[in-house]
Design an enzyme around this catalytic site. Structure first.
Site, PDB file in Angstrom:
ATOM      1  N   HIS A 231       0.770  -1.066   0.053  1.00  0.00           N
ATOM      2  CA  HIS A 231      -0.092   0.101  -0.135  1.00  0.00           C
ATOM      3  C   HIS A 231       0.942   1.261   0.055  1.00  0.00           C
ATOM      4  O   HIS A 231       1.936   1.086   0.678  1.00  0.00           O
ATOM      5  CB  HIS A 231      -0.837   0.171   1.166  1.00  0.00           C
ATOM      6  CG  HIS A 231      -1.886  -0.946   1.447  1.00  0.00           C
ATOM      7  ND1 HIS A 231      -1.395  -2.353   2.125  1.00  0.00           N
ATOM      8  CD2 HIS A 231      -3.104  -1.280   1.007  1.00  0.00           C
ATOM      9  CE1 HIS A 231      -2.575  -2.885   2.343  1.00  0.00           C
ATOM     10  NE2 HIS A 231      -3.600  -2.367   1.794  1.00  0.00           N
TER      11      HIS A 231
ATOM     12  N   ASP B 206       2.255   1.697   3.323  1.00  0.00           N
ATOM     13  CA  ASP B 206       3.396   0.604   3.864  1.00  0.00           C
ATOM     14  C   ASP B 206       4.709   1.165   3.518  1.00  0.00           C
ATOM     15  O   ASP B 206       5.735   0.779   4.595  1.00  0.00           O
ATOM     16  CB  ASP B 206       3.038  -0.528   3.063  1.00  0.00           C
ATOM     17  CG  ASP B 206       1.814  -1.222   3.393  1.00  0.00           C
ATOM     18  OD1 ASP B 206       1.165  -0.885   4.550  1.00  0.00           O
ATOM     19  OD2 ASP B 206       1.306  -2.156   2.652  1.00  0.00           O
TER      20      ASP B 206
ATOM     21  N   MET C 285       2.452  -5.762  -7.932  1.00  0.00           N
ATOM     22  CA  MET C 285       1.271  -5.233  -7.515  1.00  0.00           C
ATOM     23  C   MET C 285       1.451  -4.245  -6.724  1.00  0.00           C
ATOM     24  O   MET C 285       2.104  -4.066  -5.558  1.00  0.00           O
ATOM     25  CB  MET C 285       0.372  -6.319  -6.934  1.00  0.00           C
ATOM     26  CG  MET C 285      -1.011  -5.927  -6.562  1.00  0.00           C
ATOM     27  SD  MET C 285      -1.188  -5.412  -4.776  1.00  0.00           S
ATOM     28  CE  MET C 285      -1.644  -6.867  -4.089  1.00  0.00           C
TER      29      MET C 285
ATOM     30  N   GLU D  29     -10.951  -6.590  -4.853  1.00  0.00           N
ATOM     31  CA  GLU D  29     -10.941  -7.445  -3.946  1.00  0.00           C
ATOM     32  C   GLU D  29     -12.411  -7.217  -2.876  1.00  0.00           C
ATOM     33  O   GLU D  29     -12.406  -6.185  -2.381  1.00  0.00           O
ATOM     34  CB  GLU D  29      -9.658  -7.247  -3.086  1.00  0.00           C
ATOM     35  CG  GLU D  29      -9.468  -8.329  -1.948  1.00  0.00           C
ATOM     36  CD  GLU D  29      -8.152  -8.409  -0.999  1.00  0.00           C
ATOM     37  OE1 GLU D  29      -7.352  -7.514  -1.740  1.00  0.00           O
ATOM     38  OE2 GLU D  29      -8.230  -8.807   0.119  1.00  0.00           O
TER      39      GLU D  29
ATOM     40  N   LYS E 233     -15.041  -8.377   0.256  1.00  0.00           N
ATOM     41  CA  LYS E 233     -14.741  -9.003   1.590  1.00  0.00           C
ATOM     42  C   LYS E 233     -16.287  -8.862   1.898  1.00  0.00           C
ATOM     43  O   LYS E 233     -16.767  -7.810   2.033  1.00  0.00           O
ATOM     44  CB  LYS E 233     -13.856  -8.448   2.375  1.00  0.00           C
ATOM     45  CG  LYS E 233     -13.616  -8.834   3.707  1.00  0.00           C
ATOM     46  CD  LYS E 233     -12.352  -8.257   4.376  1.00  0.00           C
ATOM     47  CE  LYS E 233     -12.355  -8.896   5.707  1.00  0.00           C
ATOM     48  NZ  LYS E 233     -11.105  -8.103   6.570  1.00  0.00           N
TER      49      LYS E 233
ATOM     50  N   GLU F 121      -9.793 -13.310  -2.531  1.00  0.00           N
ATOM     51  CA  GLU F 121      -8.856 -13.830  -1.333  1.00  0.00           C
ATOM     52  C   GLU F 121      -9.808 -15.133  -0.715  1.00  0.00           C
ATOM     53  O   GLU F 121     -10.894 -14.871  -0.372  1.00  0.00           O
ATOM     54  CB  GLU F 121      -8.812 -12.593  -0.251  1.00  0.00           C
ATOM     55  CG  GLU F 121      -8.305 -13.143   0.963  1.00  0.00           C
ATOM     56  CD  GLU F 121      -7.961 -12.000   1.841  1.00  0.00           C
ATOM     57  OE1 GLU F 121      -7.224 -11.011   1.478  1.00  0.00           O
ATOM     58  OE2 GLU F 121      -7.852 -12.165   3.221  1.00  0.00           O
TER      59      GLU F 121
ATOM     60  N   HIS G 203     -11.694 -14.204   2.599  1.00  0.00           N
ATOM     61  CA  HIS G 203     -12.743 -13.547   2.300  1.00  0.00           C
ATOM     62  C   HIS G 203     -13.945 -14.271   1.832  1.00  0.00           C
ATOM     63  O   HIS G 203     -15.213 -14.088   2.340  1.00  0.00           O
ATOM     64  CB  HIS G 203     -12.478 -12.166   1.525  1.00  0.00           C
ATOM     65  CG  HIS G 203     -11.593 -11.420   2.092  1.00  0.00           C
ATOM     66  ND1 HIS G 203     -11.083 -10.221   1.504  1.00  0.00           N
ATOM     67  CD2 HIS G 203     -10.903 -11.376   3.162  1.00  0.00           C
ATOM     68  CE1 HIS G 203     -10.152  -9.591   2.286  1.00  0.00           C
ATOM     69  NE2 HIS G 203      -9.949 -10.193   3.241  1.00  0.00           N
TER      70      HIS G 203
ATOM     71  N   ASP H  11      -5.254 -13.634  -3.600  1.00  0.00           N
ATOM     72  CA  ASP H  11      -4.651 -13.407  -2.345  1.00  0.00           C
ATOM     73  C   ASP H  11      -4.902 -14.798  -1.650  1.00  0.00           C
ATOM     74  O   ASP H  11      -6.077 -15.167  -1.399  1.00  0.00           O
ATOM     75  CB  ASP H  11      -5.407 -12.237  -1.685  1.00  0.00           C
ATOM     76  CG  ASP H  11      -4.923 -10.963  -1.679  1.00  0.00           C
ATOM     77  OD1 ASP H  11      -3.609 -10.902  -2.394  1.00  0.00           O
ATOM     78  OD2 ASP H  11      -5.329  -9.926  -1.056  1.00  0.00           O
TER      79      ASP H  11
ATOM     80  N   ASP I 201     -11.849 -12.008  10.584  1.00  0.00           N
ATOM     81  CA  ASP I 201     -10.872 -12.095   9.391  1.00  0.00           C
ATOM     82  C   ASP I 201      -9.721 -12.640   9.930  1.00  0.00           C
ATOM     83  O   ASP I 201      -8.752 -11.949  10.787  1.00  0.00           O
ATOM     84  CB  ASP I 201     -10.509 -10.776   9.039  1.00  0.00           C
ATOM     85  CG  ASP I 201      -9.463 -10.611   7.745  1.00  0.00           C
ATOM     86  OD1 ASP I 201      -9.259 -11.687   7.225  1.00  0.00           O
ATOM     87  OD2 ASP I 201      -9.102  -9.416   7.319  1.00  0.00           O
TER      88      ASP I 201
ATOM     89  N   ASP J 104      -6.962 -14.412   8.286  1.00  0.00           N
ATOM     90  CA  ASP J 104      -5.488 -14.205   7.495  1.00  0.00           C
ATOM     91  C   ASP J 104      -4.374 -15.160   8.199  1.00  0.00           C
ATOM     92  O   ASP J 104      -3.453 -15.120   8.264  1.00  0.00           O
ATOM     93  CB  ASP J 104      -4.961 -12.763   7.618  1.00  0.00           C
ATOM     94  CG  ASP J 104      -5.883 -11.714   6.958  1.00  0.00           C
ATOM     95  OD1 ASP J 104      -6.604 -12.235   5.917  1.00  0.00           O
ATOM     96  OD2 ASP J 104      -5.845 -10.791   7.201  1.00  0.00           O
TER      97      ASP J 104
ATOM     98  N   ASP K   6      -1.631 -13.296   1.502  1.00  0.00           N
ATOM     99  CA  ASP K   6      -2.144 -12.065   2.032  1.00  0.00           C
ATOM    100  C   ASP K   6      -2.351 -12.631   3.549  1.00  0.00           C
ATOM    101  O   ASP K   6      -3.907 -12.745   3.834  1.00  0.00           O
ATOM    102  CB  ASP K   6      -3.217 -11.299   1.338  1.00  0.00           C
ATOM    103  CG  ASP K   6      -3.600 -10.150   2.235  1.00  0.00           C
ATOM    104  OD1 ASP K   6      -2.928  -9.761   3.254  1.00  0.00           O
ATOM    105  OD2 ASP K   6      -4.862  -9.598   1.556  1.00  0.00           O
TER     106      ASP K   6
HETATM  107  C1  GLT Z   1      -5.875  -5.608   4.333  1.00  0.00           C
HETATM  108  C2  GLT Z   1      -6.802  -6.703   3.857  1.00  0.00           C
HETATM  109  C3  GLT Z   1      -6.310  -7.404   2.753  1.00  0.00           C
HETATM  110  C4  GLT Z   1      -6.089  -6.501   1.483  1.00  0.00           C
HETATM  111  C5  GLT Z   1      -5.130  -5.756   1.640  1.00  0.00           C
HETATM  112  C6  GLT Z   1      -5.293  -4.893   0.173  1.00  0.00           C
HETATM  113  S1  GLT Z   1      -5.087  -4.676   2.971  1.00  0.00           S
HETATM  114  O1  GLT Z   1      -4.722  -6.327   5.075  1.00  0.00           O
HETATM  115  O2  GLT Z   1      -7.290  -7.351   4.987  1.00  0.00           O
HETATM  116  O3  GLT Z   1      -7.311  -8.535   2.533  1.00  0.00           O
HETATM  117  O4  GLT Z   1      -5.753  -7.575   0.503  1.00  0.00           O
HETATM  118  O5  GLT Z   1      -5.703  -3.587   0.515  1.00  0.00           O
HETATM  119 MN    MN Z   2      -6.413  -9.436   0.448  1.00  0.00          MN
HETATM  120 MN    MN Z   3      -8.044 -10.697   4.730  1.00  0.00          MN
END
Ligand code: GLT
Ligand code: MN
Ligand code: MN
Length: 388
Positions: free
Chosen positions: A57, A60, A91, A184, A186, A220, A223, A248, A258, A260, A290
């Protein structure tokens, strides 16, 4: 490392966001547990674990309040680190969720000056990504949502989102950046509801844009799983529509916040079908992880996490090849092929309709035949669990 067959190379295009290995373990109930990992340190770590690229980003890399002078210094240091370690930037993206100005959304906020600021910030993030040669620009609208639908009509939000994406496509064309945008989805978090909750919702929006050819999706795993959906099906629909511009990879137990998690760590079977799909169809884009390490981990643990994402992908890739080559699986697939015919089949003509309407079908026969999917799935499990 236990098995050297699972060595990553540039051909695998494994990438990580700066925010992934740089995640400090903050959550709604506790503060950071790890020291800041500077972008140049992240690049060094990613090279060590065998990654091909890094994503970021705008903030970042460059703090939101940085002066032009600071920006240039940071950019040149980061470029040097990338060159030194042979790490590319496929990206880039923009942070439209952290700053308080985005508490009511960015492109969809009710305040038009916030919407304009969001566009300006994104254009600058596109400039930054282009400086590093990024050709994919991800847009994740984390704050584009609502806690209460009293705040705006949701169709108004869709219109604002469309307008913003159209604007950014024109900017990319005007600057000759040659970006492909990857949207993306979510379902929720950080907003109670996010307007584009699934990859399928974005595929619907893309068809209504001024430049649909410039815009695809960035599904993702976590998500789609949060929404209880099948990631591989979402990816397959995007792929079939020519819209899988980025992906992702991480993991997530359905129905939770979430998480991750490290790729493949929660639902290895779902991860297997996903990897097998990507490899079978020849997806050639970046495989972006991600995710972030558990809060329990130190620097070495973060490295272990990153290595784990890569290793699991490569193991599943090998398992996919094993699945494709397995004689018993091949025989079962050949049996399926006997009755499935070529292509999608039905092409309308008045004559084919007449023929179809007068056809007789062996309904009972078709319904009575065992399809052997139990055996096929057990063979899959045997392969996954190393019993075959
Ligand atoms: C954030 C989010 C991710 C996205 C990123 C891109 S930022 O961490 O949870 O899923 O891909 O903005
Ligand atoms: Mn993501
Ligand atoms: Mn995520």
């Amino acid at each position: 490392m236990a098995n050297d067959n699972f060595t990553p190379g540039p051909e695998h295009k494994f990438t990580f966001g700066l925010w992934t290995v740089g995640n400090r373990g903050r959550d709604p109930f506790g503060d950071a547990v790890r020291p800041t990992l500077r972008p140049v340190e992240a690049v060094q770590m990613l090279a060590e674990v065998g990654a091909y690229g890094v994503n970021f980003h705008d903030n970042d890399l460059v703090p939101i309040d940085a002066t032009a002078h600071e920006r240039d210094r940071i950019v040149s240091q980061f470029r040097q680190a990338c060159e030194q370690h042979g790490i590319v930037v496929p990206m880039a993206t923009v942070n439209l969720f952290y700053d308080a100005v985005f508490r009511d959304g960015a492109f969809t906020a009710n305040d038009k000056s916030v919407r304009a600021y969001a566009l300006q910030k994104t254009m600058r993030a596109m400039d930054l990504g282009a400086e590093f040669g990024a050709k994919i620009f991800v847009l994740w609208g984390g704050r584009e949502g609502a806690e209460t639908d009293a705040c705006r009509r949701p169709d108004e939000a869709v219109k604002r989102l469309r307008e913003a994406i159209n604007y950014l496509c024109e900017y990319s064309l005007d600057q000759k950046y040659d970006y492909k945008f990857a949207l993306e989805a979510k379902p929720n978090e950080p907003r109670a509801d996010i307007y584009m909750p699934t990859t399928g919702a974005y595929l619907g929006l893309i068809a209504t844009l001024d430049h649909p050819e410039m815009v695809g999706v960035n599904p993702e795993v976590a998500h789609e799983h949060m929404a209880g959906l099948n990631m591989t099906h979402a990816v397959a629909q995007a792929w079939e529509a020519g819209k899988l511009f980025h992906i992702d990879l991480n993991d997530q137990v359905p129905g939770r916040y979430d998480q991750d998690l490290r790729f493949g760590s929660a639902n290895p079977k779902a991860a297997f079908w996903l990897v097998k799909f990507l490899e079978d169809v020849g997806y050639a884009g970046p495989r972006a992880f991600d995710a972030h390490a558990y809060r329990t981990e130190d620097y070495e643990g973060v490295k272990e996490f990153a290595r784990g994402c890569i290793r699991t992908y490569l193991i599943l890739k090998e398992k996919g090849a094993q699945w494709n080559a397995d004689p018993e699986i091949k025989a079962l697939l050949a049996e399926i092929a006997k009755t499935s015919g070529d292509g999608s089949g039905a092409k309308f003509s008045r004559q084919s309709a007449t023929e179809l309407l007068s056809s007789d079908f062996d309904r009972a026969g078709s319904a009575a035949r065992g399809l052997k999917y139990e055996r096929l799935d057990q063979l899959t499990i045997d392969i996954l669990l190393g019993a075959r």
